[in-house]
Each structure stands twice: as structure tokens, then as C-alpha cells.
Design a protein around this motif. Structure first.
Motif, PDB file in Angstrom:
ATOM      1  N   LEU A 201      32.928   8.822 -26.016  1.00 12.77           N
ATOM      2  CA  LEU A 201      33.003   9.141 -25.108  1.00 12.77           C
ATOM      3  C   LEU A 201      34.422   9.388 -24.221  1.00 12.77           C
ATOM      4  N   PRO A 202      34.611   7.855 -23.664  1.00 13.09           N
ATOM      5  CA  PRO A 202      36.196   8.294 -23.229  1.00 13.09           C
ATOM      6  C   PRO A 202      37.336   8.435 -23.297  1.00 13.09           C
ATOM      7  N   LYS A 203      37.346   8.116 -25.030  1.00  8.13           N
ATOM      8  CA  LYS A 203      38.294   7.819 -25.879  1.00  8.13           C
ATOM      9  C   LYS A 203      39.031   9.626 -26.472  1.00  8.13           C
ATOM     10  N   ILE A 204      37.300  10.436 -26.343  1.00 11.22           N
ATOM     11  CA  ILE A 204      37.667  11.897 -26.635  1.00 11.22           C
ATOM     12  C   ILE A 204      38.079  12.360 -25.826  1.00 11.22           C
ATOM     13  N   ALA A 205      37.112  12.284 -24.679  1.00 13.63           N
ATOM     14  CA  ALA A 205      37.570  12.715 -23.292  1.00 13.63           C
ATOM     15  C   ALA A 205      39.815  13.161 -23.865  1.00 13.63           C
TER      16      ALA A 205
ATOM     17  N   PRO B 258      29.019   0.732 -23.788  1.00 19.63           N
ATOM     18  CA  PRO B 258      30.022   2.160 -24.714  1.00 19.63           C
ATOM     19  C   PRO B 258      28.849   3.380 -24.458  1.00 19.63           C
ATOM     20  N   ALA B 259      29.701   4.135 -24.291  1.00 25.31           N
ATOM     21  CA  ALA B 259      29.528   5.423 -23.794  1.00 25.31           C
ATOM     22  C   ALA B 259      29.680   6.956 -25.038  1.00 25.31           C
ATOM     23  N   SER B 260      28.272   7.176 -25.462  1.00 23.61           N
ATOM     24  CA  SER B 260      28.371   7.649 -27.583  1.00 23.61           C
ATOM     25  C   SER B 260      27.263   9.154 -26.700  1.00 23.61           C
ATOM     26  N   ALA B 261      27.541  10.054 -27.704  1.00 22.89           N
ATOM     27  CA  ALA B 261      26.283  10.673 -27.941  1.00 22.89           C
ATOM     28  C   ALA B 261      27.064  11.673 -29.006  1.00 22.89           C
TER      29      ALA B 261
ATOM     30  N   LEU C  10      21.793  17.445 -20.262  1.00 15.63           N
ATOM     31  CA  LEU C  10      21.424  17.654 -21.466  1.00 15.63           C
ATOM     32  C   LEU C  10      20.723  19.359 -22.117  1.00 15.63           C
ATOM     33  N   GLU C  11      20.362  19.372 -20.566  1.00 11.78           N
ATOM     34  CA  GLU C  11      19.833  20.842 -21.051  1.00 11.78           C
ATOM     35  C   GLU C  11      20.403  22.253 -20.670  1.00 11.78           C
ATOM     36  N   ARG C  12      21.523  21.819 -19.438  1.00  7.20           N
ATOM     37  CA  ARG C  12      21.945  22.598 -19.501  1.00  7.20           C
ATOM     38  C   ARG C  12      23.203  22.686 -20.563  1.00  7.20           C
ATOM     39  N   VAL C  13      23.113  22.391 -21.295  1.00 11.39           N
ATOM     40  CA  VAL C  13      24.756  22.089 -22.874  1.00 11.39           C
ATOM     41  C   VAL C  13      23.867  22.768 -23.111  1.00 11.39           C
TER      42      VAL C  13
ATOM     43  N   VAL D 164      20.181  16.133 -29.820  1.00 10.29           N
ATOM     44  CA  VAL D 164      20.554  15.319 -28.745  1.00 10.29           C
ATOM     45  C   VAL D 164      20.112  14.132 -28.149  1.00 10.29           C
ATOM     46  N   ALA D 165      20.905  13.213 -28.742  1.00 11.30           N
ATOM     47  CA  ALA D 165      21.044  11.950 -28.038  1.00 11.30           C
ATOM     48  C   ALA D 165      22.420  11.541 -26.887  1.00 11.30           C
ATOM     49  N   LEU D 166      22.011  11.024 -26.302  1.00  9.84           N
ATOM     50  CA  LEU D 166      22.557  10.810 -25.102  1.00  9.84           C
ATOM     51  C   LEU D 166      22.701   9.197 -24.440  1.00  9.84           C
ATOM     52  N   LEU D 167      23.801   8.254 -24.517  1.00  6.78           N
ATOM     53  CA  LEU D 167      23.713   6.114 -24.279  1.00  6.78           C
ATOM     54  C   LEU D 167      24.838   6.488 -24.122  1.00  6.78           C
TER      55      LEU D 167
END
Length: 332
Positions: free
Chosen positions: A238-242, A256-259, A303-306, A328-331
Motif C-alpha cells: 500500500l505505501p508504494k501504491i500510494a 507489510p501493509a496490504s489490501a 472498509l465499510e465506508r469504502v 475485501v481483506a486488509l492487512l
């Protein structure tokens, strides 16, 4: 089969900004003649270096070179180099970033920015119009700002994304958290109440940690009703994609921070396709709004808001009757 030729050669370093070197020498001479007027001397140049190997991109590497002779509060020499780049425009961009970091945050900000540049990759848009002529104006601004800087050392907060709010404070615009570098609140973090406009002290931001786990994910699609109706979203970093897609950092998340997300089209693939393409544009800005530690319930609400925001926009679009379900899954 193609092959790369590697040829050992001697290492040679040369400046590609001779005018700046000459100007720097003149400044040194002038400073020694005017000892009664002590002034900081700053040089920001781009240099080239021949690599030990010749590859398809050639043997020449470019890098930013920052050198300063500081006179306040004591005489001190500061020297920092940027990462080796394949083209000159990227090194010029590094030079501009280093100069501005020193101008706004001093020596500590300069060294921290140099470390961050090691991981930074510039796009063609980022370096468009990069020119060495811009470094001349930058030099004047850096010297003037540093001359006016008070002897007191400015405190530097952890993480990226801080911008100058005032002479005493930095601001993280996405979370709206402020950090006081000097003054009576030096070292403290605060937020301003939107209604009362009163300042309230808040906790320090979360310091990211590297967790020793590896994350792997993959996706597959099968035909349903004669077509591929499902869309898979894999966001392992996620940081790289951001940084690449949204143009701002996510430096307060653990690694790691992943979705991951699976959007399953109902009547056709249009709604699922739209949700998959826009999932990260909803998720990442919401994650950036908080630089403190995330609780599990907070992430569930996020995630619910997204999903609610995606659903609301799909219902207003031409894809409203296509329909889609989501997992959806968020790590973090």
C-alpha cells in the motif's frame, strides 16, 4: 537470447555543473576576505560518475551533490549525496528536493530526505522541465533562509508528508495533525478543533515497524454466463501504491501493509470492473487521514465506508443495473 556485455573500466568522477563549482569557489574566496561578515555557503550541484560496468543504459551515472559550510551556531561542514541515477534530469530533481529540505528543515531534514531518495523513483512527469538553471535560484533561497534561521535546532517529526505551516510548526495535511518545532509547544503534536478553533494536544504518530512476515496473493477468473464477470484487486504494498498512484506517502503504517478485494459481477462485469479500478482511490486517502495506531474496529468501519462510497457512486453511474458483490481483506 540477448546478452549484456560487462566491461570493467576505471572509475572517474567529474562535475556536470562547472558554473556552480566556479560560483562556489568564488563564494569561498569572498567569505575568507570578509571574515567579519560570516555567512553560510551552500552548493547544490549535479555530478556524473562512470560506473564499473557498462550496461544497456550506458556507463554514466548522475547524482545530486549537496555541500554546505555552516557558520551558525558554530562552523560546520555538511555534505550529502543523492542516489545514482540513469539520467541527469532525475539527479536535478534530487538536487531540488535536497535543497528545499535543507531550506525548510536544516541538516536533520536534509539527511532524512537523502535516505528517502534512495527508495524514490521519479516518473517522466516528475522530472519534466528539470533544468540546472533552477538550481541557481534555489541556492540563493537556501542561503537566505539558512542565514535567517535561529541558532536553536529545529525538531524533526518522524515519517514523511510534513509541510511547512508556519515558522514554528509543520503540518501533515491529510491527517490535519500539527507538529511544533520550536516555541513553548516544541516537540508536541496538536490538532485544531473545527468548531471552537482551539488547539488540542494529541499523541505522537505511530512509528512504523517492519514485521517479519511475507505476504503472497494471486487471482484467477473463470467464465460465467460466457464471460469473465469477476475482478480481483491485489495491493500487496500500500505505501508504494500510494506514492505512485496517489502521489503522497503512507509512512505511518507497519510493513507489510496490504489490501485485497474480489468484486463479483452479477448481471455483467461493468460494475465489478468499475469498483476494482476505484477501490484504491477510496481506501488509501482514508488510511492517510490517521497517522496514529489503528484499532481493529476502526479498520472495519473504514472498509465499510469504502464499500458504501463505491456503492453510492455505482448507483449513480450507467453501471447501476450491472450489480456486484464484494469481499475485501486488509492487512496492517
Amino acid at each position: 537470447m540477448s546478452a549484456k556485455l560487462t566491461v570493467p573500466i576505471s572509475r572517474k568522477t567529474c562535475s556536470v555543473n562547472r558554473a556552480s563549482n566556479l560560483a562556489f569557489s568564488q563564494r569561498v574566496s569572498q567569505a575568507s576576505l570578509e571574515s567579519d561578515r560570516q555567512q553560510d555557503i551552500v552548493q547544490v550541484t549535479v555530478k556524473s560518475e562512470e560506473s564499473d560496468v557498462i550496461t544497456e543504459s550506458g556507463s554514466l551515472k548522475y547524482y545530486a551533490d549537496f555541500h554546505a559550510l555552516l557558520t551558525k551556531p558554530m562552523c560546520k561542514e555538511v555534505s550529502v549525496q543523492g542516489p545514482r541515477r540513469d539520467n541527469k534530469a532525475e539527479a536535478i530533481k534530487d538536487s531540488e528536493v535536497l535543497g528545499r529540505a535543507f531550506q525548510s528543515e536544516g541538516e536533520q531534514g536534509l539527511k532524512r530526505t537523502a535516505e528517502q531518495l534512495e527508495k524514490r523513483q521519479w516518473s517522466e512527469k516528475d522530472v519534466a522541465g528539470a533544468s540546472e538553471s533552477s538550481l541557481q535560484g534555489l541556492l540563493a533561497g537556501v542561503v537566505a533562509t539558512n542565514a535567517a534561521r535561529t541558532p536553536a535546532e529545529r525538531l524533526i517529526p518522524p515519517g514523511e508528508g510534513w509541510v511547512r505551516f508556519s515558522d514554528e510548526m509543520l503540518w501533515e495535511p491529510r491527517s490535519e495533525v500539527y507538529f511544533s518545532q520550536t516555541g513553548s509547544w516544541a516537540g508536541k503534536y496538536s490538532m485544531q478543533d473545527s468548531k471552537s478553533k482551539q488547539w488540542q494536544e494529541v499523541d505522537a504518530p505511530h512509528v512504523s515497524e517492519d514485521i517479519p512476515i511475507a505476504v503472497r496473493a494471486g487471482g484467477a477468473n473463470i467464465l460465467r454466463k460466457g464471460a469473465k464477470l469477476d475482478r480481483t484487486v491485489l495491493l500487496p504494498e500500500l505505501p508504494k501504491i500510494a506514492r505512485l498512484a496517489m502521489k503522497f506517502p503512507l509512512s505511518f503504517l507497519d510493513s507489510p501493509a496490504s489490501a485485497f478485494a474480489l468484486f463479483q459481477g452479477l448481471r455483467s462485469a461493468e460494475a465489478a470492473d468499475w469498483c476494482a479500478k476505484n477501490f484504491h482511490t477510496k481506501l488509501i486517502p482514508l488510511l492517510a487521514k490517521k497517522i496514529h495506531h489503528w484499532e481493529t474496529q476502526e479498520l472495519q468501519d473504514l472498509l465499510e465506508r469504502v464499500l458504501r462510497e463505491l456503492d453510492a457512486e455505482v448507483l449513480k453511474s450507467p453501471h447501476a443495473f450491472s450489480g456486484s458483490s464484494a469481499i475485501v481483506a486488509l492487512l496492517l
